[in-house]
Design a protein around this motif. Structure first.
Motif, PDB file in Angstrom:
ATOM      1  N   LEU A   1       0.725  -0.916   0.071  1.00 25.13           N
ATOM      2  CA  LEU A   1       0.486  -0.381  -0.209  1.00 25.13           C
ATOM      3  C   LEU A   1       1.100   1.382  -0.238  1.00 25.13           C
ATOM      4  O   LEU A   1       0.914   2.305  -0.871  1.00 25.13           O
ATOM      5  N   GLU A   2       1.822   0.670   0.490  1.00 26.22           N
ATOM      6  CA  GLU A   2       3.073   2.585   1.062  1.00 26.22           C
ATOM      7  C   GLU A   2       3.610   2.870  -0.640  1.00 26.22           C
ATOM      8  O   GLU A   2       3.941   3.965  -0.986  1.00 26.22           O
ATOM      9  N   GLN A   3       4.270   1.643  -1.241  1.00 24.69           N
ATOM     10  CA  GLN A   3       4.840   2.320  -2.688  1.00 24.69           C
ATOM     11  C   GLN A   3       3.512   1.905  -3.410  1.00 24.69           C
ATOM     12  O   GLN A   3       3.769   2.888  -4.046  1.00 24.69           O
ATOM     13  N   GLU A   4       2.219   1.923  -3.489  1.00 19.60           N
ATOM     14  CA  GLU A   4       1.325   1.525  -4.413  1.00 19.60           C
ATOM     15  C   GLU A   4       1.213   3.559  -4.255  1.00 19.60           C
ATOM     16  O   GLU A   4       1.504   3.919  -5.422  1.00 19.60           O
ATOM     17  N   SER A   5       1.178   4.010  -3.030  1.00 20.94           N
ATOM     18  CA  SER A   5       1.004   5.503  -2.840  1.00 20.94           C
ATOM     19  C   SER A   5       1.775   5.902  -3.865  1.00 20.94           C
ATOM     20  O   SER A   5       2.668   7.506  -4.062  1.00 20.94           O
TER      21      SER A   5
ATOM     22  N   ALA B   1      14.298  -6.175  -7.456  1.00 18.33           N
ATOM     23  CA  ALA B   1      13.168  -5.367  -6.152  1.00 18.33           C
ATOM     24  C   ALA B   1      12.391  -4.561  -7.012  1.00 18.33           C
ATOM     25  O   ALA B   1      11.006  -4.433  -6.840  1.00 18.33           O
ATOM     26  N   LEU B   2      12.544  -4.181  -8.805  1.00 19.25           N
ATOM     27  CA  LEU B   2      11.679  -3.227  -8.633  1.00 19.25           C
ATOM     28  C   LEU B   2      10.752  -4.184  -9.187  1.00 19.25           C
ATOM     29  O   LEU B   2       9.356  -3.631  -9.538  1.00 19.25           O
ATOM     30  N   ALA B   3      10.421  -5.165  -9.790  1.00 16.99           N
ATOM     31  CA  ALA B   3       9.779  -6.119 -10.136  1.00 16.99           C
ATOM     32  C   ALA B   3       8.828  -6.561  -9.362  1.00 16.99           C
ATOM     33  O   ALA B   3       7.531  -6.516  -9.155  1.00 16.99           O
ATOM     34  N   ARG B   4       9.641  -6.625  -7.713  1.00 10.82           N
ATOM     35  CA  ARG B   4       8.368  -7.256  -6.744  1.00 10.82           C
ATOM     36  C   ARG B   4       7.888  -6.016  -6.150  1.00 10.82           C
ATOM     37  O   ARG B   4       6.434  -5.395  -5.753  1.00 10.82           O
ATOM     38  N   ARG B   5       7.948  -4.032  -7.279  1.00 11.95           N
ATOM     39  CA  ARG B   5       7.151  -3.288  -6.444  1.00 11.95           C
ATOM     40  C   ARG B   5       6.530  -2.463  -7.014  1.00 11.95           C
ATOM     41  O   ARG B   5       5.614  -1.887  -6.647  1.00 11.95           O
ATOM     42  N   CYS B   6       5.965  -3.954  -8.936  1.00 16.92           N
ATOM     43  CA  CYS B   6       4.957  -3.191  -9.386  1.00 16.92           C
ATOM     44  C   CYS B   6       3.803  -3.810  -8.664  1.00 16.92           C
ATOM     45  O   CYS B   6       3.200  -4.244  -9.828  1.00 16.92           O
ATOM     46  N   VAL B   7       3.333  -2.744  -7.892  1.00 14.79           N
ATOM     47  CA  VAL B   7       1.939  -3.447  -6.425  1.00 14.79           C
ATOM     48  C   VAL B   7       0.709  -2.940  -7.319  1.00 14.79           C
ATOM     49  O   VAL B   7       0.873  -2.309  -8.126  1.00 14.79           O
ATOM     50  N   GLY B   8      -0.036  -4.036  -6.938  1.00 13.55           N
ATOM     51  CA  GLY B   8      -1.930  -2.965  -7.465  1.00 13.55           C
ATOM     52  C   GLY B   8      -1.784  -2.792  -8.690  1.00 13.55           C
ATOM     53  O   GLY B   8      -1.723  -3.802  -9.120  1.00 13.55           O
ATOM     54  N   PRO B   9      -2.307  -1.581  -9.179  1.00 13.99           N
ATOM     55  CA  PRO B   9      -2.810  -1.655 -10.694  1.00 13.99           C
ATOM     56  C   PRO B   9      -1.722  -1.206 -11.596  1.00 13.99           C
ATOM     57  O   PRO B   9      -1.461  -1.555 -12.409  1.00 13.99           O
TER      58      PRO B   9
END
Length: 465
Positions: free
Chosen positions: A161-165, A285-293
């Motif tokens: 959620l923090e990464q998506e924000s 690491a960037l692939a793991r951060r592609c969260v949500g939409p």
């Protein structure tokens, strides 16, 4: 996965193989089956050996609340599509197997005696003759596909959620700049500079990994934890450390910046030597951060993971990452090309040569452009000291062109020898000398004309160059 079989002189052998992730939407299965089959058959044909038959493997772990047998039944239509696609190219599928939760089923064998309805248990990992020989030879036993994917799938914890924000906030400021032609180059430079700084940070952390604490660790965001046996592995522990070293805003800036294809291609140049290791860690690491939409945004970092892994000789991770990239965006051309090349067994050195040449050519262009930007201002003879422009420098070279003595003496008002670089100020109406004018402003055109008259066609080309 499809594996080609060849039968020459009664001796069977495996040929090429093609692997692709199973799409979650069953409507995509028909196009995936055609793409996989045509790529493998045509690739084998280009190498001069059309396969005589195929073996299909459908591998998928059960979802929550799903049994392995239910997985086999759910994937049965895909197995039939693969058999039909191969048959359309005159290459029969002699066996199609489903592997799930340590058991396998045959879609081709109708006998319940050799292929029971509950499946056939597979041997325990590491107990085969091949595994024993590999251990004896000192070869490293790689993890399962589930462990590979765990290093690349997006977060699903509170940190997501923090990464998506952060992605939402950065996209509002960055996307308009990427779409603007004037600021696009600046964004690319900033993205690559940030990526290089994070790579250095990862490289530095390797040597200091044993030290407790460390500067900057307390300021980084919380990261998700991994449960189960996979979480105890050294690979995933290293991934957690990388997650701690990468801030949410940095990850968001890099993910969005890599959506520009030119920026992504320049980042692909970090594929060998000391750059390959930190770059691979960053793309994971960037692939793991592609969260949500932002799941489709993972196509760029996943493709870079696959490319660096393939360039480094790890075809297993390369195929898995490229398959995941196509799962995130089936139309991602860079991933499709790399996936096909990797499956066909091509040598990545041809791609490395192209990227090396691009890097050298760009460095040469920057070196040529650097002296023009660093030229110091030249005193033009007046009090303002105007800086020399390219046209003025050309005119200056024209004035220094040697002239014949006879032609200089024959012109009225010619200056004596030794005064070619100065001009005597003309008196004003009241008799006082006028301020000395800049030499280029007065003499640049006439001297260029004299140079062209004296030099002919060859002299004109010199002046233009």
């Amino acid at each position: 996965m499809l594996a080609a079989l060849h039968d020459r002189d009664g001796r069977g052998r495996f040929g090429g193989r093609a692997r692709l992730g199973i799409p979650g939407n069953a409507d995509d299965w028909a196009s995936v089956a055609r793409q996989l089959t045509e790529g493998l058959v045509k690739g084998s044909e280009r190498r001069g050996a059309l396969p005589e038959s195929m073996v299909a493997f459908l591998c998928q772990d059960p979802k929550d609340g799903e049994s392995a047998r239910e997985v086999m039944e759910r994937l049965r239509p895909l197995a039939q599509l693969l058999r039909t696609a191969c048959g359309a190219l005159d290459v029969p599928v002699i066996e199609a197997l489903c592997i799930s939760d340590g058991r396998f089923w045959s879609y081709c064998c109708p006998s319940a005696q050799c292929c029971p309805s509950d499946g056939t248990p597979m041997g325990l990992p590491g107990t085969s003759v091949l595994a024993a020989a590999a251990t004896y030879a000192g070869l490293q036993i790689r993890g399962s596909l589930r462990e590979f994917r765990a290093r690349l799938i997006p977060w699903e914890t509170a940190a997501a959620l923090e990464q998506e924000s952060a992605l939402n906030a950065v996209s509002m400021a960055l996307i308009p700049r990427i779409l603007d032609d004037e600021s696009r180059t600046t964004v690319a430079t900033e993205t690559l500079d940030l990526a290089h700084r994070v790579m250095r940070r990862f490289a530095d952390s390797t040597s200091a990994a044993g030290a407790p604490g460390g500067s900057g660790v307390s300021a980084v965001p919380a990261v998700p934890t991994v449960s189960g046996a996979a979480g105890a592995s050294g690979a995933l522990s290293a991934d957690l450390l990388d997650d701690e070293l990468l801030r949410h805003d940095e990850a968001a800036t890099l993910i969005l910046g890599l959506q520009d294809r030119t920026t992504r291609d320049r980042a692909a140049e970090w594929m060998e030597g000391d750059e390959a290791g930190p770059a691979l860690r960053l793309w994971r690491a960037l692939a793991r951060r592609c969260v949500g939409p932002y799941g489709e945004h993972a196509a760029a970092p996943l493709t870079l993971v696959g490319w660096v892994a393939w360039s480094s000789g790890d075809e297993l991770e390369a195929r898995e990452a490229l398959a995941m990239a196509l799962g995130a965006d089936p139309g991602y051309l860079f991933a499709r090309l790399l996936h096909q090349a990797c499956n066909e067994g091509l040598d990545p050195e041809s791609i490395r040569r192209c990227l090396r040449k691009e890097r050298v050519d760009r460095a040469d262009a920057e070196m040529i452009a650097a002296p023009a930007a660093l030229v110091s201002p030249v005193d033009a003879g007046g009090p303002s000291g105007a800086a020399s422009t390219p046209s003025n420098r050309v005119a200056s070279r024209r004035r220094r062109k040697p002239r014949s003595t006879g032609s200089a003496a024959s012109r009225p008002g010619s200056r004596p020898s030794g005064t070619a670089g100065t001009r005597r100020p003309l008196p004003t109406t009241d008799g006082s000398p006028a301020p000395e004018a800049p030499t280029r402003a007065v003499d640049g055109t006439s001297s260029g004309t004299r140079s062209r008259r004296g030099g002919g066609r060859h002299g004109t080309k010199q002046g233009e160059t």
